[in-house]
Design a protein around this motif. Structure first.
Motif, short mmCIF file in Angstrom:
data_model
loop_
_atom_site.label_atom_id
_atom_site.label_comp_id
_atom_site.label_asym_id
_atom_site.label_seq_id
_atom_site.Cartn_x
_atom_site.Cartn_y
_atom_site.Cartn_z
N ALA A 1 17.28 1.79 29.31
CA ALA A 1 16.36 1.20 29.64
C ALA A 1 15.22 1.76 30.60
O ALA A 1 14.17 1.01 30.69
N THR A 2 15.48 2.81 31.00
CA THR A 2 14.62 3.35 31.82
C THR A 2 13.26 4.17 31.12
O THR A 2 13.39 4.74 30.14
N LYS A 3 12.33 4.10 32.06
CA LYS A 3 10.98 4.57 31.19
C LYS A 3 10.22 5.53 32.27
O LYS A 3 9.28 6.25 31.83
N PHE B 1 20.72 10.39 27.93
CA PHE B 1 20.09 11.16 28.62
C PHE B 1 18.69 11.66 27.83
O PHE B 1 17.73 11.99 28.48
N GLN B 2 18.52 11.50 26.61
CA GLN B 2 17.34 11.98 25.92
C GLN B 2 16.12 10.71 26.26
O GLN B 2 14.92 11.61 26.26
N GLN B 3 16.24 10.02 27.07
CA GLN B 3 15.21 9.32 27.71
C GLN B 3 14.33 10.02 28.62
O GLN B 3 13.17 9.81 28.52
N VAL B 4 14.85 11.06 29.43
CA VAL B 4 14.10 11.55 30.36
C VAL B 4 12.96 12.43 29.70
O VAL B 4 11.88 12.73 30.37
N ALA B 5 13.15 12.75 28.54
CA ALA B 5 12.13 13.43 27.69
C ALA B 5 11.07 12.74 27.47
O ALA B 5 10.12 13.23 26.85
N GLN B 6 11.16 11.40 27.67
CA GLN B 6 9.87 10.35 27.20
C GLN B 6 9.28 9.85 28.58
O GLN B 6 8.33 9.35 28.25
N LEU C 1 16.46 14.74 19.45
CA LEU C 1 15.90 15.08 20.82
C LEU C 1 16.94 15.83 21.79
O LEU C 1 16.43 16.64 22.34
N MET C 2 18.19 15.33 21.84
CA MET C 2 19.03 16.05 22.26
C MET C 2 19.21 17.42 21.89
O MET C 2 19.45 18.28 23.05
N GLY C 3 19.23 17.71 20.73
CA GLY C 3 19.27 19.13 20.48
C GLY C 3 18.23 20.22 20.95
O GLY C 3 18.53 20.96 21.27
N GLU C 4 16.91 19.36 20.64
CA GLU C 4 15.84 20.23 21.28
C GLU C 4 15.97 20.59 22.85
O GLU C 4 15.76 21.74 23.49
N MET C 5 16.51 19.74 23.44
CA MET C 5 16.64 19.46 25.11
C MET C 5 17.57 20.70 25.35
O MET C 5 17.42 21.39 26.22
N PHE C 6 18.53 20.86 24.68
CA PHE C 6 19.72 21.77 25.14
C PHE C 6 19.73 22.86 24.25
O PHE C 6 20.45 23.96 24.56
N ILE C 7 19.15 22.92 23.15
CA ILE C 7 19.18 24.13 22.30
C ILE C 7 17.88 24.94 22.19
O ILE C 7 17.99 26.14 21.84
N LEU D 1 10.66 4.29 14.40
CA LEU D 1 11.46 5.47 14.90
C LEU D 1 11.27 5.42 16.51
O LEU D 1 12.35 5.56 17.30
N GLU D 2 10.25 5.22 17.10
CA GLU D 2 9.87 4.94 18.59
C GLU D 2 10.88 3.75 19.15
O GLU D 2 11.40 3.94 20.09
N LYS D 3 11.14 2.67 18.24
CA LYS D 3 11.45 1.46 18.55
C LYS D 3 13.02 1.55 18.44
O LYS D 3 13.81 0.80 18.65
N ASP D 4 13.50 2.63 17.78
CA ASP D 4 15.05 2.84 17.28
C ASP D 4 15.53 1.88 16.17
O ASP D 4 16.61 1.53 16.24
N PHE D 5 14.58 1.29 15.46
CA PHE D 5 14.87 0.39 14.32
C PHE D 5 15.43 1.20 13.18
O PHE D 5 16.35 0.88 12.62
N ILE D 6 14.83 2.54 13.05
CA ILE D 6 15.36 3.40 11.96
C ILE D 6 15.66 4.91 12.61
O ILE D 6 15.19 5.19 13.69
N THR D 7 16.54 5.35 11.94
CA THR D 7 17.18 6.67 12.40
C THR D 7 16.97 7.78 11.50
O THR D 7 16.98 7.24 10.23
N LYS D 8 16.94 8.98 11.59
CA LYS D 8 16.55 9.87 10.49
C LYS D 8 17.83 11.02 10.60
O LYS D 8 18.18 11.25 11.84
N GLU D 9 18.45 11.16 9.60
CA GLU D 9 19.71 12.17 9.27
C GLU D 9 19.28 12.98 8.22
O GLU D 9 19.25 12.67 7.15
N GLY D 10 19.15 14.20 8.75
CA GLY D 10 18.74 15.24 7.66
C GLY D 10 17.36 14.80 7.04
O GLY D 10 16.13 14.65 7.77
N ASN D 11 17.13 14.43 6.03
CA ASN D 11 15.96 14.16 5.33
C ASN D 11 15.98 12.75 4.85
O ASN D 11 14.81 12.44 4.36
#
Length: 376
Positions: free
Chosen positions: A75-77, A161-166, A197-203, A349-359
């Protein structure tokens, strides 16, 4: 041994006997942490990341030798909110451990000194408001100073933890990376559910946390292990459940732990002692859950812009939707245009209603998806 009325826990961590499997992941996470490694845990939401962390933190190897802190920053912004949550969590965790444990922490937070009071028994109270954190970077420095001098080594788990990227403060990742790197008295677990997001942050070599952690990907619990876990708890209560019931539930919710636990919690409750849970009871339980969330889901849908609502219902009907901006998909669901679909998709996607897996895209909340199918 902890005894519960219902063994299918749907929130928090209770005890090892109510925690299913994860033996390999537990061993892996423990080995990394006690051997001075920081870890990133990546998996879809509700797969059991937090439960795994709590399970490890409750094991004697950890709880007897470390201070353990678990902070949820979903919930942190802003950095200010992150620092506020981190400080509050550390204090509430240390308070039951005695004066020696919390006094050092309270003394370290010089910038927040005015915000602490003490109750009649001498226990410190976190009377701070968010606005009392005047200089987040200063307070963060004080918190990490405490972690580096605490009288026991520390383990700090940061959930979502991906929240910190936002955060609007663009240097947050670099700032945290620097502190983590130089804090030799603490190990860190960074858990996240937005895998890209997590992948980008650590990889990604361009990001501050690149190659700074060991990575643990959390998949669904093995179906056979989960079936045995569920049947075991029914047996203990002198009830039974058909293997095919658990098998079909597992497939329906793709092994995502929280949904399985939620439905089995109801099934366990409505199965009388000495009787068997059958497939008819599954639909009864799912309907009960959907009815209980109906008002919440109606409100969420009402608050969505029309184009986002239309796209979410279309994705839901498709199940796993691909090529959302193609003429075929737009025509099939009478959507306005590819540009409006792109704009609506970004919002969902921003509101987390939808998720993307692959395509492919799908509705994040599986119960919400079932409720939409039932009503539209």
């Amino acid at each position: 041994m902890t005894l519960l009325n219902n063994p299918f826990v749907t929130s928090g961590y209770i005890a090892p006997e109510y925690f299913c499997d994860r033996e390999r992941e537990t061993e892996e996470l423990l080995r990394w942490l006690v051997n001075e490694n920081n870890v990133a845990i990546i998996s879809p939401r509700r797969m059991g990341k937090t439960g795994l962390i709590q399970h490890c933190f409750h094991l004697e190897k950890i709880k007897d030798h470390y201070y353990t802190f678990l902070i949820d920053i979903y919930a942190t912004k802003t950095l200010r909110e992150f620092v506020f949550q981190l400080g509050k969590t550390i204090l509430s965790t240390l308070k039951p451990k005695g004066r020696k444990a919390w006094e050092l922490f309270v003394d370290s937070l010089v910038s927040l000194k005015a915000g602490f009071s003490f109750d009649i028994s001498g226990m410190p109270q976190w009377n701070l408001e968010l606005g009392d954190v005047k200089s987040p970077e200063t307070t963060l420095d004080e918190i990490f100073h405490y972690l580096s001098i605490a009288d026991k080594p520390c383990m700090v788990a940061v959930d979502e933890f991906q929240q910190v990227a936002q955060y609007p403060e663009k240097n947050t990742e670099a700032l945290l990376r620097t502190y983590v790197q130089h804090c030799h008295n603490a190990r860190f677990v960074f858990a996240g559910s937005q895998r890209h997001l997590m992948g980008e942050m650590f990889i990604s070599p361009a990001r501050p946390f690149y190659q700074s952690v060991s990575i643990l990907h959390l998949a669904a619990i093995d179906k056979r292990k989960y079936i045995e876990f569920a049947r075991h708890h029914f047996r203990i209560a002198r009830k039974s459940i058909d293997v095919s019931v658990i098998d079909s539930l597992y497939d329906r919710f793709e092994g995502i732990t929280w949904y399985l636990q939620k439905v089995l919690n109801i099934l366990f409750a409505i199965t009388p002692q000495g009787e068997e849970c059958d497939k008819e009871m599954v639909e009864q339980s799912v309907d009960f859950i959907l009815d209980s969330y109906s008002f919440t889901y109606s409100e969420l849908l009402y608050q969505l812009p029309e184009k986002q609502k239309e796209l979410m219902i279309a994705i839901c009907k498709e199940g796993k939707a691909t090529a959302l901006t193609s003429g075929k998909f737009i025509h099939k669901y009478s959507l306005p245009s590819s540009s409006s679909v792109q704009s609506a998709l970004k919002g969902l996607l921003e509101k987390d209603f939808i998720t993307k897996e692959g395509n492919s895209y799908m509705v994040y909340d599986r119960f919400f998806s079932l409720w939409l199918k039932r009503n539209f």
